[in-house]
Scaffold this motif. Structure first.
Motif, PDB file in Angstrom:
ATOM      1  N   ILE A 103      12.005   2.161  -4.921  1.00 18.34           N
ATOM      2  CA  ILE A 103      10.921   1.683  -5.786  1.00 18.34           C
ATOM      3  C   ILE A 103      11.182   2.138  -7.207  1.00 18.34           C
ATOM      4  O   ILE A 103      11.446   3.297  -7.471  1.00 18.34           O
ATOM      5  CB  ILE A 103       9.553   2.232  -5.317  1.00 18.34           C
ATOM      6  CG1 ILE A 103       9.216   1.659  -3.933  1.00 18.34           C
ATOM      7  CG2 ILE A 103       8.461   1.878  -6.282  1.00 18.34           C
ATOM      8  CD1 ILE A 103       7.903   2.148  -3.404  1.00 18.34           C
ATOM      9  N   ASP A 104      11.131   1.196  -8.128  1.00 17.75           N
ATOM     10  CA  ASP A 104      11.273   1.540  -9.527  1.00 17.75           C
ATOM     11  C   ASP A 104       9.941   2.103 -10.014  1.00 17.75           C
ATOM     12  O   ASP A 104       8.977   1.379 -10.210  1.00 17.75           O
ATOM     13  CB  ASP A 104      11.656   0.289 -10.329  1.00 17.75           C
ATOM     14  CG  ASP A 104      11.690   0.568 -11.825  1.00 17.75           C
ATOM     15  OD1 ASP A 104      11.701  -0.398 -12.583  1.00 17.75           O
ATOM     16  OD2 ASP A 104      11.714   1.752 -12.219  1.00 17.75           O
ATOM     17  N   PRO A 115      -4.063   0.005 -13.965  1.00 19.47           N
ATOM     18  CA  PRO A 115      -3.066   0.815 -13.259  1.00 19.47           C
ATOM     19  C   PRO A 115      -2.528   0.099 -12.026  1.00 19.47           C
ATOM     20  O   PRO A 115      -3.144  -0.857 -11.525  1.00 19.47           O
ATOM     21  CB  PRO A 115      -3.851   2.072 -12.862  1.00 19.47           C
ATOM     22  CG  PRO A 115      -5.270   1.604 -12.789  1.00 19.47           C
ATOM     23  CD  PRO A 115      -5.414   0.596 -13.886  1.00 19.47           C
ATOM     24  N   ASP A 116      -1.389   0.552 -11.539  1.00 16.37           N
ATOM     25  CA  ASP A 116      -0.800  -0.054 -10.349  1.00 16.37           C
ATOM     26  C   ASP A 116      -1.511   0.387  -9.079  1.00 16.37           C
ATOM     27  O   ASP A 116      -1.492  -0.326  -8.071  1.00 16.37           O
ATOM     28  CB  ASP A 116       0.687   0.318 -10.265  1.00 16.37           C
ATOM     29  CG  ASP A 116       1.479  -0.290 -11.393  1.00 16.37           C
ATOM     30  OD1 ASP A 116       1.641  -1.520 -11.401  1.00 16.37           O
ATOM     31  OD2 ASP A 116       1.923   0.465 -12.281  1.00 16.37           O
ATOM     32  N   ILE A 117      -2.136   1.566  -9.117  1.00 14.28           N
ATOM     33  CA  ILE A 117      -2.847   2.082  -7.958  1.00 14.28           C
ATOM     34  C   ILE A 117      -3.850   3.131  -8.430  1.00 14.28           C
ATOM     35  O   ILE A 117      -3.663   3.734  -9.499  1.00 14.28           O
ATOM     36  CB  ILE A 117      -1.861   2.670  -6.922  1.00 14.28           C
ATOM     37  CG1 ILE A 117      -2.531   2.846  -5.545  1.00 14.28           C
ATOM     38  CG2 ILE A 117      -1.250   3.977  -7.424  1.00 14.28           C
ATOM     39  CD1 ILE A 117      -1.534   3.060  -4.414  1.00 14.28           C
ATOM     40  N   ILE A 118      -4.905   3.343  -7.651  1.00 14.68           N
ATOM     41  CA  ILE A 118      -5.955   4.297  -8.033  1.00 14.68           C
ATOM     42  C   ILE A 118      -6.182   5.287  -6.901  1.00 14.68           C
ATOM     43  O   ILE A 118      -6.350   4.894  -5.740  1.00 14.68           O
ATOM     44  CB  ILE A 118      -7.277   3.568  -8.350  1.00 14.68           C
ATOM     45  CG1 ILE A 118      -7.095   2.615  -9.545  1.00 14.68           C
ATOM     46  CG2 ILE A 118      -8.389   4.573  -8.650  1.00 14.68           C
ATOM     47  CD1 ILE A 118      -8.306   1.736  -9.817  1.00 14.68           C
ATOM     48  N   SER A 132       4.266   3.625  -0.372  1.00 14.15           N
ATOM     49  CA  SER A 132       4.137   2.562   0.618  1.00 14.15           C
ATOM     50  C   SER A 132       3.244   1.435   0.123  1.00 14.15           C
ATOM     51  O   SER A 132       3.606   0.249   0.206  1.00 14.15           O
ATOM     52  CB  SER A 132       3.565   3.144   1.913  1.00 14.15           C
ATOM     53  OG  SER A 132       3.324   2.117   2.859  1.00 14.15           O
ATOM     54  N   HIS A 133       2.100   1.782  -0.432  1.00 13.97           N
ATOM     55  CA  HIS A 133       1.166   0.752  -0.891  1.00 13.97           C
ATOM     56  C   HIS A 133       1.676   0.020  -2.129  1.00 13.97           C
ATOM     57  O   HIS A 133       1.427  -1.182  -2.288  1.00 13.97           O
ATOM     58  CB  HIS A 133      -0.202   1.376  -1.167  1.00 13.97           C
ATOM     59  CG  HIS A 133      -0.915   1.792   0.093  1.00 13.97           C
ATOM     60  ND1 HIS A 133      -1.254   0.904   1.087  1.00 13.97           N
ATOM     61  CD2 HIS A 133      -1.330   3.014   0.530  1.00 13.97           C
ATOM     62  CE1 HIS A 133      -1.850   1.541   2.076  1.00 13.97           C
ATOM     63  NE2 HIS A 133      -1.914   2.816   1.762  1.00 13.97           N
ATOM     64  N   LEU A 134       2.397   0.713  -2.987  1.00 18.58           N
ATOM     65  CA  LEU A 134       2.957   0.046  -4.163  1.00 18.58           C
ATOM     66  C   LEU A 134       4.033  -0.957  -3.764  1.00 18.58           C
ATOM     67  O   LEU A 134       4.162  -2.015  -4.379  1.00 18.58           O
ATOM     68  CB  LEU A 134       3.538   1.080  -5.127  1.00 18.58           C
ATOM     69  CG  LEU A 134       2.519   1.845  -5.974  1.00 18.58           C
ATOM     70  CD1 LEU A 134       3.228   2.843  -6.885  1.00 18.58           C
ATOM     71  CD2 LEU A 134       1.673   0.892  -6.811  1.00 18.58           C
ATOM     72  N   GLN A 135       4.795  -0.616  -2.736  1.00 17.08           N
ATOM     73  CA  GLN A 135       5.829  -1.540  -2.270  1.00 17.08           C
ATOM     74  C   GLN A 135       5.194  -2.818  -1.727  1.00 17.08           C
ATOM     75  O   GLN A 135       5.644  -3.928  -2.024  1.00 17.08           O
ATOM     76  CB  GLN A 135       6.675  -0.878  -1.193  1.00 17.08           C
ATOM     77  CG  GLN A 135       7.942  -1.656  -0.840  1.00 17.08           C
ATOM     78  CD  GLN A 135       8.888  -0.831  -0.004  1.00 17.08           C
ATOM     79  OE1 GLN A 135       8.467  -0.036   0.835  1.00 17.08           O
ATOM     80  NE2 GLN A 135      10.177  -1.007  -0.203  1.00 17.08           N
ATOM     81  N   SER A 136       4.122  -2.671  -0.949  1.00 12.63           N
ATOM     82  CA  SER A 136       3.413  -3.839  -0.423  1.00 12.63           C
ATOM     83  C   SER A 136       2.786  -4.648  -1.554  1.00 12.63           C
ATOM     84  O   SER A 136       2.838  -5.879  -1.559  1.00 12.63           O
ATOM     85  CB  SER A 136       2.326  -3.394   0.557  1.00 12.63           C
ATOM     86  OG  SER A 136       2.888  -2.741   1.671  1.00 12.63           O
ATOM     87  N   ALA A 137       2.195  -3.935  -2.520  1.00 16.29           N
ATOM     88  CA  ALA A 137       1.555  -4.613  -3.646  1.00 16.29           C
ATOM     89  C   ALA A 137       2.567  -5.384  -4.481  1.00 16.29           C
ATOM     90  O   ALA A 137       2.289  -6.478  -4.967  1.00 16.29           O
ATOM     91  CB  ALA A 137       0.817  -3.602  -4.520  1.00 16.29           C
ATOM     92  N   ARG A 138       3.770  -4.816  -4.622  1.00 22.22           N
ATOM     93  CA  ARG A 138       4.790  -5.489  -5.412  1.00 22.22           C
ATOM     94  C   ARG A 138       5.234  -6.795  -4.758  1.00 22.22           C
ATOM     95  O   ARG A 138       5.401  -7.821  -5.427  1.00 22.22           O
ATOM     96  CB  ARG A 138       6.004  -4.569  -5.598  1.00 22.22           C
ATOM     97  CG  ARG A 138       7.106  -5.208  -6.446  1.00 22.22           C
ATOM     98  CD  ARG A 138       8.230  -4.230  -6.739  1.00 22.22           C
ATOM     99  NE  ARG A 138       8.870  -3.780  -5.526  1.00 22.22           N
ATOM    100  CZ  ARG A 138       9.910  -2.930  -5.525  1.00 22.22           C
ATOM    101  NH1 ARG A 138      10.356  -2.445  -6.663  1.00 22.22           N
ATOM    102  NH2 ARG A 138      10.459  -2.554  -4.383  1.00 22.22           N
ATOM    103  N   LYS A 139       5.371  -6.789  -3.433  1.00 19.62           N
ATOM    104  CA  LYS A 139       5.757  -8.013  -2.727  1.00 19.62           C
ATOM    105  C   LYS A 139       4.683  -9.080  -2.876  1.00 19.62           C
ATOM    106  O   LYS A 139       4.977 -10.264  -3.078  1.00 19.62           O
ATOM    107  CB  LYS A 139       5.999  -7.703  -1.252  1.00 19.62           C
ATOM    108  CG  LYS A 139       7.236  -6.858  -0.990  1.00 19.62           C
ATOM    109  CD  LYS A 139       7.395  -6.551   0.487  1.00 19.62           C
ATOM    110  CE  LYS A 139       8.624  -5.696   0.743  1.00 19.62           C
ATOM    111  NZ  LYS A 139       8.771  -5.356   2.190  1.00 19.62           N
TER     112      LYS A 139
END
Length: 243
Positions: free
Chosen positions: A6-7, A55-58, A126-133
């Protein structure tokens, strides 16, 4: 050192907690893992920072004085600008009712207090990877001009929509753009119930007629635990007769 896959250079995390010491521990751990971090000490500040910075996640404390985490999450999810942001609740109460309330308010996940930073970082990744897809898929739909939206059947709330879908809703219905009209919500619920009770049964689309044109809603797939993807198309009698 940040883990591979993940970047994180552009990943922004908003931490919301009314205890400064908790903010400090999480801030340092996330910063060392390569994240950019924003912090808020109360619900009002959290809403302002979330809407300004997207933000990307909270990471959201559930129990705060004044506006608690459940209210903050509900307001963020009701706003189309912030509804897509994953929310991980931090809670010291693990009673089933408390956890259910977190998910009903729009939470993606939860961690128990006192938090373990290694667990928080793993869940964020994990959640950022799903969100990115999901974001990549939605961007592709936007680019190809598809009229698509994601809806929560229970409430009829639109969590995401392409510009073309937004335009069709605005032209065919005099409604708030973050809610589908009752006719669509009822059809969606009926279709999902049919799909679950009789898997494989062809589902009938919904056609809403206006003058010489009609908008057609088709149920595509389940896009998240409580969200379903709808595809919209428009037919025009005049255009059809000219072909």
């Amino acid at each position: 050192m940040p883990s591979q896959g993940i970047d994180r250079a552009t990943r922004l995390v908003l931490i919301v907690d009314d205890v400064p010491e908790n903010l400090s521990v999480l801030h340092d751990a996330l910063d060392e893992s390569g994240y950019s971090v924003l912090a808020a000490l109360n619900g009002e500040s959290a809403l302002i920072r979330a809407r300004q910075s997207l933000p990307d996640i909270i990471l959201l404390d559930a129990a705060m004085p004044g506006m608690d985490g459940f209210e903050v999450a509900s307001l963020l999810k009701a706003d189309l600008a912030t509804s897509h942001i994953p929310i991980i609740f931090m809670t010291g109460i693990t009673e089933p009712e408390h956890i259910v309330a977190a998910f009903k308010a729009g939470g993606t996940d939860y961690v128990s207090k006192p938090v373990r930073t290694s667990e928080v970082i793993a869940r964020i990744a994990s959640h950022l990877q799903s969100a990115r897809k999901t974001t990549q898929a939605r961007s592709a739909l936007d680019a190809f001009g598809q009229a698509t939206m994601s809806v929560i059947p229970e409430t009829g709330r639109v969590t995401w929509q392409t510009p073309l879908a937004r335009d069709l809703l605005a032209r065919y219905f005099n409604i708030r753009i973050d809610l589908v009209p009752p006719i669509v919500r009822n059809w969606l619920r009926t279709s999902i119930a049919c799909l679950r009770s009789q898997p494989g049964t062809p589902l009938q689309p919904l056609k809403v007629i206006h003058a010489s044109s009609r908008v057609i809603f088709s149920l595509h797939s389940q896009s998240a635990d409580d969200e379903w993807l709808l595809v919209l198309s428009e037919e025009n009698d005049k255009k059809s007769s000219e072909q």
